[in-house]
Design an enzyme around this catalytic site. Structure first.
Site, short mmCIF file in Angstrom:
data_model
loop_
_atom_site.label_atom_id
_atom_site.label_comp_id
_atom_site.label_asym_id
_atom_site.label_seq_id
_atom_site.Cartn_x
_atom_site.Cartn_y
_atom_site.Cartn_z
N LYS A 71 0.84 -1.20 0.00
CA LYS A 71 0.00 0.00 0.00
C LYS A 71 0.86 1.24 0.00
O LYS A 71 1.81 1.34 0.79
CB LYS A 71 -0.89 0.01 1.26
N LYS A 95 5.05 3.15 8.26
CA LYS A 95 3.84 3.93 8.59
C LYS A 95 2.63 3.02 8.73
O LYS A 95 1.86 3.13 9.68
CB LYS A 95 3.60 4.96 7.47
N LYS A 107 5.36 2.23 -3.08
CA LYS A 107 5.22 3.59 -3.58
C LYS A 107 5.46 3.58 -5.08
O LYS A 107 6.29 2.81 -5.57
CB LYS A 107 6.25 4.51 -2.92
N THR A 191 -5.15 13.60 5.29
CA THR A 191 -3.74 13.72 5.69
C THR A 191 -3.55 14.97 6.54
O THR A 191 -2.97 14.91 7.64
CB THR A 191 -2.80 13.73 4.47
N ASN A 222 -2.04 19.59 -0.78
CA ASN A 222 -3.17 18.93 -0.10
C ASN A 222 -2.91 18.82 1.40
O ASN A 222 -3.77 19.17 2.21
CB ASN A 222 -3.42 17.56 -0.74
N SER A 350 -7.30 5.83 3.76
CA SER A 350 -7.31 4.92 2.61
C SER A 350 -7.76 3.53 3.04
O SER A 350 -8.51 2.86 2.33
CB SER A 350 -5.91 4.81 2.00
N1 GLU Z 1 0.76 9.16 -0.20
C1 GLU Z 1 0.26 9.08 1.15
C2 GLU Z 1 1.37 8.76 2.12
O1 GLU Z 1 2.52 9.04 1.87
C3 GLU Z 1 -0.95 8.15 1.28
C4 GLU Z 1 -0.75 6.75 0.83
C5 GLU Z 1 -2.03 5.92 0.74
O2 GLU Z 1 -3.11 6.43 1.04
O3 GLU Z 1 -1.91 4.76 0.34
O4 GLU Z 1 1.15 8.31 3.22
#
Ligand code: GLU
Length: 417
Positions: A71, A95, A107, A191, A222, A350
């Site tokens: 994810k 995370k 990612k 976020t 954002n 998410s």
């Molecule tokens: N891009 C966001 C992060 O760095 C969210 C990632 C997601 O929702 O999967 O945490």
């Protein structure tokens, strides 16, 4: 993997190594987590409006899946490298583990400046990237989302493209979709909301509350714009904000509604009320209680940390503070609430959206936000109480040790280590 010449990846690996030592985990765990499980490297052709085909280079890094499906977001940025993407995927593994959700980390990235593409070109690139990574993603395999330079419209194009390939609607393969296409309205601000909750919880411990505290926001995308909105909502005052266009400073307060207007391209940055300076870094040095670096990695470094005046740093971006700068901040009594804790609201939301999508069942906005807030607040408590037991640790050390421990236990139970 060329890591020595990538400062961001070197930072993440040094934080990881330190936490594995502090937690007393086996060295093999570092060998596992310091390299991704799989990297997909793609080239995406786009027919540009001028008739020529341009190729865009992209990646999907799947770092670790001990705890569940991969994810993490997809970044569209002109300077992103594969090593940056590996660093970001590693942060996602940590995370997601810390947040207690059933995900590994991944990612994606495409080297492109999305602001220079027309809407049609951007759609073609988004769909092309989704097709390119389609064989390696899936609702229970790898679930992408937005990151810097991408948004819910891009997720809508991607989920549509993937659904066409699958021959059925697959809502749960991307998260942070628009509410009208299987998304949840909370995801747009989740976020920034989570950053505000983390700042509020920390401010309660340090000062007894966040009301009246002054805040500087570095980066009005954002995360930064919505963090400003929710921090103001909680009683804090935004006195400095930066974007790529410069910095605005106003000790009387900058209304967060106007920062949101700028983020939505409804207001020019220079029109924000206050003193304008052209340096986008100026918010980092504002005389405030709380600094929220919410732009990109490596914002607070050894070279500029001396000028930081904030008493508390709450990381909205991924990796905005280098290890050298963090050491210096702690020496001065400045605590850094780390990215893996502070900006987890996006991925936690998410997860909630994914749970909704898998069941074709939806909570309303209030109920969703209540769930998100309670997960963020309890994550904060867990990290804070661990940190309180280990006086010589940073808060990041505590967060990383908790995250690594959960991954280690899952790997051990599986017989990987
Ligand atoms: N891009 C966001 C992060 O760095 C969210 C990632 C997601 O929702 O999967 O945490």
């Amino acid at each position: 993997m060329a890591q020595a010449d990538n400062a961001f990846l070197a930072s993440v690996l040094s934080y990881l190594k330190k936490s594995i030592e502090l937690g007393g985990f086996p060295k093999e765990l570092y060998d596992y987590l310091s390299r991704p499980k799989r990297i997909l490297h793609v080239n995406i052709p786009v027919r540009m409006d001028n008739g020529a085909i341009t190729f865009f280079e992209g990646y999907r890094v799947q770092h670790n899946d001990a705890l569940g499906p991969y994810k993490g977001g997809i970044r569209f940025h002109p300077e992103v490298s594969l090593a940056d993407d590996v660093a970001l995927a590693t942060i996602m593994t940590l995370k997601n583990s810390l947040a207690g959700i059933p995900y590994g980390g991944a990612k994606g990235a495409v080297r492109v400046d999305p602001k220079r593409l027309s809407a049609r070109e951007l759609e073609e690139l988004a769909r092309g990237y989704a097709r390119a990574i389609a064989p390696l993603i899936g609702e229970e395999l790898d679930i992408p989302a937005p990151d810097v330079g991408t948004n819910s419209q891009i997720m809508a194009w991607m989920v549509d493209e993937y659904s066409k390939i699958a021959g059925r609607n697959v809502p749960a393969v991307f998260t942070a979709k628009p509410p009208e296409l299987w998304g949840n309205p909370v995801r747009e601000y989740s976020t920034g909301f989570g950053v505000a909750v983390a700042a509020r919880e920390m401010a309660r411990v340090v000062w007894g509350g966040i009301e009246g505290k002054t805040v500087a926001i570095h980066g009005a995308g954002n995360t930064g714009a919505w963090a400003a909105y929710w921090l103001q909502n909680m009683g804090a005052k935004i006195v400095a904000v930066s974007s790529t266009k410069g910095t605005v400073i106003n000790t009387d307060g900058i209304p967060a509604e106007l920062i949101l207007k700028y983020y939505r391209r409804e207001l020019e940055f220079q029109k924000l009320p206050g003193k304008y300076v052209s340096d986008p870094a100026a918010s980092l040095f504002a005389d405030v209680d709380i600094l929220v670096p919410a732009a990109l990695e490596n914002a607070i470094t050894e070279d500029n940390v001396g000028a930081v005046k904030a008493k508390l740093v709450v990381e909205g971006a991924n990796g905005p503070t280098t290890p050298e700068a963090e050491r210096e901040l702690y020496k001065r009594g400045v605590v850094v609430v780390p990215d893996v804790l502070a900006n987890a609201g996006g991925v936690v939301m998410s997860y909630l959206e994914w749970v909704e999508n898998l069941q074709w069942f939806f909570w309303d906005e209030e109920e969703t936000r209540r769930r998100l807030e309670s997960i963020m607040a309890s994550n904060f408590k867990r990290v804070f109480s661990r940190w309180a037991q280990e006086k010589s640790w940073t808060m990041r050390d505590a967060a990383y040790v908790i995250a690594v421990e959960r991954i280690y236990k899952a790997m051990k139970a599986r017989g990987w280590i």
